[in-house]
Design a protein around this motif. Structure first.
Motif, PDB file in Angstrom:
ATOM      1  N   TYR A 214     -56.954 -62.685  -9.598  1.00 20.87           N
ATOM      2  CA  TYR A 214     -55.503 -62.509  -9.469  1.00 20.87           C
ATOM      3  C   TYR A 214     -54.755 -63.813  -9.695  1.00 20.87           C
ATOM      4  CZ  TYR A 214     -57.228 -63.675  -4.781  1.00 20.87           C
ATOM      5  OH  TYR A 214     -57.910 -64.241  -3.737  1.00 20.87           O
TER       6      TYR A 214
ATOM      7  N   ASN B 167     -62.203 -48.587  -3.668  1.00 19.73           N
ATOM      8  CA  ASN B 167     -62.920 -49.501  -4.546  1.00 19.73           C
ATOM      9  C   ASN B 167     -64.427 -49.408  -4.352  1.00 19.73           C
ATOM     10  OD1 ASN B 167     -63.193 -51.590  -6.443  1.00 19.73           O
ATOM     11  ND2 ASN B 167     -63.122 -53.177  -4.880  1.00 19.73           N
TER      12      ASN B 167
ATOM     13  N   GLU C 179     -55.151 -52.829   1.437  1.00 15.34           N
ATOM     14  CA  GLU C 179     -56.248 -53.593   0.840  1.00 15.34           C
ATOM     15  C   GLU C 179     -57.424 -52.718   0.396  1.00 15.34           C
ATOM     16  OE1 GLU C 179     -58.270 -55.440   4.669  1.00 15.34           O
ATOM     17  OE2 GLU C 179     -56.120 -55.047   4.891  1.00 15.34           O
ATOM     18  N   HIS C 180     -58.190 -53.243  -0.568  1.00 20.81           N
ATOM     19  CA  HIS C 180     -59.287 -52.451  -1.144  1.00 20.81           C
ATOM     20  C   HIS C 180     -60.282 -52.026  -0.065  1.00 20.81           C
ATOM     21  CE1 HIS C 180     -62.529 -55.775  -2.123  1.00 20.81           C
ATOM     22  NE2 HIS C 180     -61.879 -56.082  -1.033  1.00 20.81           N
TER      23      HIS C 180
ATOM     24  N   TYR D 193     -64.390 -56.129 -10.153  1.00 24.75           N
ATOM     25  CA  TYR D 193     -65.137 -55.142  -9.378  1.00 24.75           C
ATOM     26  C   TYR D 193     -65.691 -54.044 -10.299  1.00 24.75           C
ATOM     27  CZ  TYR D 193     -63.458 -57.433  -5.140  1.00 24.75           C
ATOM     28  OH  TYR D 193     -63.211 -58.352  -4.148  1.00 24.75           O
TER      29      TYR D 193
ATOM     30  N   GLN E 135     -55.826 -48.274  -1.433  1.00 20.17           N
ATOM     31  CA  GLN E 135     -56.622 -48.647  -2.603  1.00 20.17           C
ATOM     32  C   GLN E 135     -58.095 -48.425  -2.299  1.00 20.17           C
ATOM     33  OE1 GLN E 135     -57.660 -52.772  -3.943  1.00 20.17           O
ATOM     34  NE2 GLN E 135     -56.184 -52.356  -5.562  1.00 20.17           N
TER      35      GLN E 135
ATOM     36  N   HIS F 172     -59.108 -48.927  -7.915  1.00 19.61           N
ATOM     37  CA  HIS F 172     -59.188 -50.363  -8.226  1.00 19.61           C
ATOM     38  C   HIS F 172     -60.070 -50.606  -9.443  1.00 19.61           C
ATOM     39  CE1 HIS F 172     -58.898 -54.567  -7.749  1.00 19.61           C
ATOM     40  NE2 HIS F 172     -59.426 -54.745  -6.556  1.00 19.61           N
ATOM     41  N   SER F 173     -59.471 -51.114 -10.518  1.00 23.45           N
ATOM     42  CA  SER F 173     -60.225 -51.505 -11.709  1.00 23.45           C
ATOM     43  C   SER F 173     -59.742 -52.870 -12.182  1.00 23.45           C
ATOM     44  CB  SER F 173     -60.058 -50.468 -12.833  1.00 23.45           C
ATOM     45  OG  SER F 173     -60.785 -50.878 -13.978  1.00 23.45           O
TER      46      SER F 173
ATOM     47  N   ARG G  38     -55.018 -49.735 -10.474  1.00 24.13           N
ATOM     48  CA  ARG G  38     -54.857 -51.177 -10.672  1.00 24.13           C
ATOM     49  C   ARG G  38     -55.761 -51.607 -11.805  1.00 24.13           C
ATOM     50  NH1 ARG G  38     -54.103 -56.365  -6.566  1.00 24.13           N
ATOM     51  NH2 ARG G  38     -52.110 -56.726  -7.585  1.00 24.13           N
TER      52      ARG G  38
ATOM     53  N   GLU H 203     -54.775 -45.469  -4.734  1.00 19.18           N
ATOM     54  CA  GLU H 203     -54.882 -46.358  -5.891  1.00 19.18           C
ATOM     55  C   GLU H 203     -56.349 -46.638  -6.194  1.00 19.18           C
ATOM     56  OE1 GLU H 203     -52.253 -49.827  -7.198  1.00 19.18           O
ATOM     57  OE2 GLU H 203     -53.888 -50.914  -6.222  1.00 19.18           O
TER      58      GLU H 203
END
Length: 330
Positions: free
Chosen positions: A259, A103, A58-59, A171, A101, A166-167, A219, A164
């Protein structure tokens, strides 16, 4: 052999099948963002048996200013590394690969949680949450690039198999990508090439410290599904630039739509996005979005919609889903 069960080798990742557990926030970390026993137990249960080839954690916030919510996992300082090692180890012992991930929430951050005014590319209310950020100066943008770089190095030091960026989902990096929230008139705004400038700086900065053999995933919120927002045409250009910059896998989701897609219940509802992007890049593409049946995952792969399938809510609701799906298609 069913397509879902076929191995895939990409960069230094040797994946034994095409099944991915995408990042899903659990709010199970300690109050300061450190790994808790609850998080260890959760990922141990989800990875049990090794039926999921790739688990994306998770982020996790790269700085206090970028924290999205209470009990969110942290990669913001070196004190987190020992706990993250335990998390990577428990997944590896279950014979799955583990990606973290990282972020920054940007204008999606809550002032009460971060203790200061949220930041963003422009003084524009976040379309999902209504929070109005202050606009970042250029030197502050470069500071955040450095925070992503430092976080990625911690991920590597903790023993993960990759990182990863996060984009998506509205966010910080998605806020730069989207014309809805990026109204800048300098080199970080305007054309799609300018709106992904920060992404490319982050990819380059991460590569410098982790080396070329450490997989970098991204992402991408490939469409906002809102007039005036990011379009798939933008994202096709962005995807090609990310591949050139060294991204190993693209993980496709929504932008400011999040999502979910309102009113669409088809399994793999982001398939039009992944199919379009898969046509312009040679790196693997992950498809997520409402996939609940093994046969649906198999058909999406067979139709060339993606290279890897992310199953989120079904795995969240049933830890045996992966075992049942793999065995059903064997």
């Amino acid at each position: 052999m069913a397509y879902l069960n076929k191995p895939l080798n990409v960069s230094k990742l040797e994946l034994k099948n095409r099944l991915v557990m995408p990042p899903m926030a659990t709010a199970k970390s300690e109050g300061d963002g450190n790994v808790s026993q609850q998080i260890i137990d959760y990922y141990k249960e989800k990875s049990d048996g090794g039926y999921i080839s790739l688990i994306i954690i998770e982020h996790s916030f790269v700085s206090q200013e970028g924290k999205a919510s209470k009990n969110q996992l942290s990669v913001a300082d070196n004190t987190t590394i020992e706990g993250l090692k335990r998390l990577a180890d428990v997944i590896h012992k279950n014979d799955s690969k583990a990606i973290m991930q990282i972020n920054h929430a940007g204008s999606a951050a809550d002032q009460e949680i971060i203790g200061t005014t949220p930041v963003g590319p422009s003084v524009v209310a976040n379309p999902r949450l209504g929070r109005v950020p202050r606009e970042l100066a250029k030197h502050e943008i470069l500071n955040i690039v450095k925070e992503f770089q430092n976080a990625a190095l911690r991920v590597k030091e903790a023993g993960f198999d990759g990182v990863e960026i996060h984009s998506a989902h509205g966010y910080f990096l998605n806020q730069f990508l989207s014309p809805l929230t990026n109204k800048r008139t300098d080199e970080y705004g305007g054309s799609i090439y300018n709106r992904i400038r920060i992404h490319l700086q982050i990819i380059e900065a991460i590569s410098e410290v982790v080396g070329k053999d450490f997989p970098i995933l991204l992402r991408l919120g490939a469409s906002d599904f809102v007039d005036g927002g990011t379009t798939i045409e933008d994202s096709k250009i962005a995807a090609c630039e990310f591949e050139k910059a060294g991204v190993s896998i693209l993980d496709i989701s929504g932008g400011f739509c999040g999502y979910n897609l309102n009113g669409i219940k088809d399994q793999g509802y982001f398939a039009p996005l992944t199919e379009a992007i898969k046509k312009v890049v040679s790196i693997p593409v992950i498809l997520t979005g409402g996939i609940t049946e093994a046969q649906a995952a198999e058909e999406l792969l067979l139709k060339g919609k993606a290279d890897l399938i992310g199953v989120g809510r079904a795995l969240l609701n049933n830890s045996d889903w992966a075992k049942n799906a793999i065995e059903k298609l064997s």
